[in-house]
Design a protein around this motif. Structure first.
Motif, PDB file in Angstrom:
ATOM      1  N   THR A 370       0.961  -1.206   0.082  1.00 58.06           N
ATOM      2  CA  THR A 370       0.123  -0.032  -0.030  1.00 58.06           C
ATOM      3  C   THR A 370       1.104   1.257  -0.059  1.00 58.06           C
ATOM      4  N   CYS A 373       0.889   6.058   2.471  1.00 56.64           N
ATOM      5  CA  CYS A 373       0.268   5.915   3.523  1.00 56.64           C
ATOM      6  C   CYS A 373       0.260   7.297   4.613  1.00 56.64           C
ATOM      7  N   LEU A 376      -0.447   4.492  10.128  1.00 51.24           N
ATOM      8  CA  LEU A 376      -0.274   2.924  10.190  1.00 51.24           C
ATOM      9  C   LEU A 376      -0.751   2.638  11.498  1.00 51.24           C
ATOM     10  N   GLN A 385      -3.044  -0.244   7.167  1.00 51.07           N
ATOM     11  CA  GLN A 385      -2.592   0.940   6.483  1.00 51.07           C
ATOM     12  C   GLN A 385      -3.720   1.827   6.017  1.00 51.07           C
ATOM     13  N   LYS A 387      -4.906   4.858   3.774  1.00 46.39           N
ATOM     14  CA  LYS A 387      -4.089   5.316   2.329  1.00 46.39           C
ATOM     15  C   LYS A 387      -5.332   6.480   1.709  1.00 46.39           C
ATOM     16  N   ALA A 407       3.910  -1.348   3.421  1.00 50.91           N
ATOM     17  CA  ALA A 407       3.516   0.029   2.871  1.00 50.91           C
ATOM     18  C   ALA A 407       4.610   0.963   2.799  1.00 50.91           C
TER      19      ALA A 407
END
Length: 571
Positions: A370, A373, A376, A385, A387, A407
């Protein structure tokens, strides 16, 4: 010269509307367009064909409606168009999409593959390098210039956060293109419809053996990001000066570093933070992972190319420096490290290099990833994650079905923190491993500090009137220790470097203070300032759109504002 261009149909970001009940896009009410970066890739393919001969094939993967962007590409001058559409690919994430597209590369065997550097709806930048790795093509991302020298060689200019780098590449190769590479041609309405020439492929035609349900990442939920700002109009420059002083110093300012601990060493699980050319981001990510590690019992290891002195205080238990590490060499080492050491989580910086390394690893190991981001978390042992998508108008909560969870993180999101511990520091010598020959590097003028680490940013719009007035803004920026950014029209006018562009096709910023000077407030710009702290807007038009996205406003001439504030801060 056979050139393959991958394109994507996306919703027009500025026209997106959300269903408040489901937090999903009202897709039936949003116009669909070709991703703007992909349109430049099509244009570049056609220009290279016009110079050197050959054929341009344009391919998209999507629903039947995506045939419209192929029709547009043919009308621009492409020679062949292929629509890949099959229900079996429904729900495909970036890894599955890259697997399908790489199968097309293997089947068609092009000399050059072109894509846009990212799609505006997802902003991952993952698919181009993942397609390249899976196709075994050398690659460069965010390319702003492409010169084919002969049948075997090309020179490419890569746009970085700090400037440009030039490389010699051997054909075949893959590149993703930036906005700077060209301006797509106007297609005359007199050019006829070419929909009948579009080929339609199903899953078996691609040769790919994956389906959408094989996607290693899962979007668990989405949340709409509402504008939380309500502007207060300031009536005097004295008020402005006091607000600016408070925002950049004293009680409103964060300390350069906050203190923090690290998890105990030798825990059963560990996380990896990648530091490649972005030490500050590594400090930020290491601090976040250490906070999570203290709660969830895992240690933190950093892999990077930093000298020992520069990482003192980084909140990690161990630092492994890779000497002689090109991006490819670094990526290969990390792949083997993951296979052998089996970390639970791996986190990268969202820089050009960080995206290339993370995508290389994800493609090589069939892992979910991902990108970009803004937060987290760990829940039930899984990396959660968060995003942004669709220009930051929505935040998706994503998990990975694969391990390690991976990520990349936007710079400036997490606070800088340091520990007082002794770091175990090891060095590993790698044999130099280059995919292409680096020729030169050009840096943005030091007058324009990078946006990604800035705590104060001054953004300029056309309301500043002329390029000659930018020097006044530079003087103010020096006093405030600020970076200078701007809207796309200002960049197109060559007032500031493209690396300083803020907005949909530029950078998203998260400074403590953002001062918008003569910026109109177009959607394409304001999506880039959603995560800024305090926003002060200056515009002589009381009805300017920018005031809807500001905490404070000052109605007046932008240049006069700069001169007045500069004088007051110098006293």
């Amino acid at each position: 010269m056979n050139i393959l261009v991958f394109v994507k149909q996306i919703p027009e970001i500025s026209k997106i509307q959300f269903d408040p009940a489901t937090n999903r896009i009202k897709r039936d009410q949003v116009p669909l367009i070709i991703n703007p970066f992909d349109k430049r890739a099509v244009e570049e393919g056609i220009r290279q064909k016009e110079k050197h001969g050959g054929q341009v094939t344009v391919v998209t993967m999507g629903p039947p409606s995506a045939s419209e962007i192929l029709n547009s590409s043919l009308r621009m001058g492409a020679d062949r168009a292929i629509l890949i559409s099959d229900p079996v690919f429904a729900g495909a994430d970036t890894w599955v999409t890259a697997k399908v597209l790489s199968s097309v590369v293997t089947k068609l065997k092009p000399d050059i593959v072109l894509l846009g550097k990212y799609s505006l709806d997802g902003e991952t930048s993952q698919i181009p390098p993942e397609v390249a790795v899976l196709s075994r093509y050398p690659f460069k991302t965010s390319v702003s210039k492409l010169d084919i020298i002969d049948a075997k060689t090309a020179i490419v200019e890569q746009e970085l956060e700090t400037g440009f780098a030039t490389y010699r590449m051997t054909i075949p190769f893959l590149v993703s293109v930036s906005e700077k590479i060209n301006r797509a041609r106007f297609v005359s309405p007199s050019i006829p419809d070419m929909s009948s020439r579009i080929e339609r492929w199903s899953a078996p035609d691609t040769g790919a053996s994956v389906k959408g349900s094989d996607s290693p990442t899962v979007v668990e939920s989405t949340e709409r990001v509402e504008s939380f700002r309500s502007v207060k109009i300031l009536s005097s420059m004295n008020e402005v000066a006091e607000l600016v002083k408070k925002s950049i110093s004293g009680e409103a300012a964060d300390p350069p570093f906050v203190s923090g601990e690290i998890p105990p060493p030798h825990l059963e699980r560990h996380a990896v933070v990648v530091s490649y050319g972005d030490t500050r981001s590594a400090f930020e990510v290491a601090g976040k992972l250490s906070d999570l590690g203290l709660k969830h019992s895992f240690s933190v290891v950093a892999l990077g190319n930093d000298d020992k002195d520069s990482i003192q205080g980084m909140r990690c238990n161990r630092y492994i420096k890779l000497n002689n590490a090109s991006i490819k060499g670094f990526s290969e080492y990390l792949v083997e490290y993951i296979k052998e050491k089996k970390p639970s989580y791996v986190v990268f910086p969202s820089s050009v290099e960080g995206r290339e390394i993370s995508s290389y690893v994800a493609a090589s190991l069939s892992l979910g990833l991902t990108a970009d981001c803004i937060n987290l978390d760990i829940q039930g042992g899984k990396l959660i994650q968060f995003k942004p998508a669709f220009g930051g108008g929505m935040v998706a909560r994503i998990t990975s079905k694969s391990s390690p969870g991976m990520a990349s993180v936007r710079p400036g999101i997490f606070p800088l923190s340091k520990g007082s511990h002794e770091i175990s520091y090891d060095e590993v010598d790698l044999s130099s491993s280059f995919q292409e020959e680096p020729l030169s590097r050009e840096y943005v003028s030091s007058e324009f500090r990078p946006l990604k680490d800035a705590k104060t940013i001054i953004g300029i719009g056309k309301g500043l009137v002329s390029k000659e007035n930018v020097v006044r803004v530079i003087e103010l920026a020096d006093i405030l220790n600020a970076s200078i950014g701007g809207s796309r029209p200002v960049v197109d006018l060559n007032w500031i470097p493209r690396q300083q562009q803020i907005g949909l096709t530029g950078y998203s910023i998260s400074p403590r203070l953002y001062i918008a000077l003569g910026v109109s407030g177009h959607d394409n710009h304001v999506v880039g300032i959603r995560y800024a702290g305090t926003v002060i807007a200056v515009n002589k038009d009381p009805a300017a759109q920018i005031f809807k996205f500001a905490d404070y406003g000052y109605i007046g001439d932008a240049l006069q504002f700069v001169e007045d504030l500069t004088g007051m801060l110098r006293r």
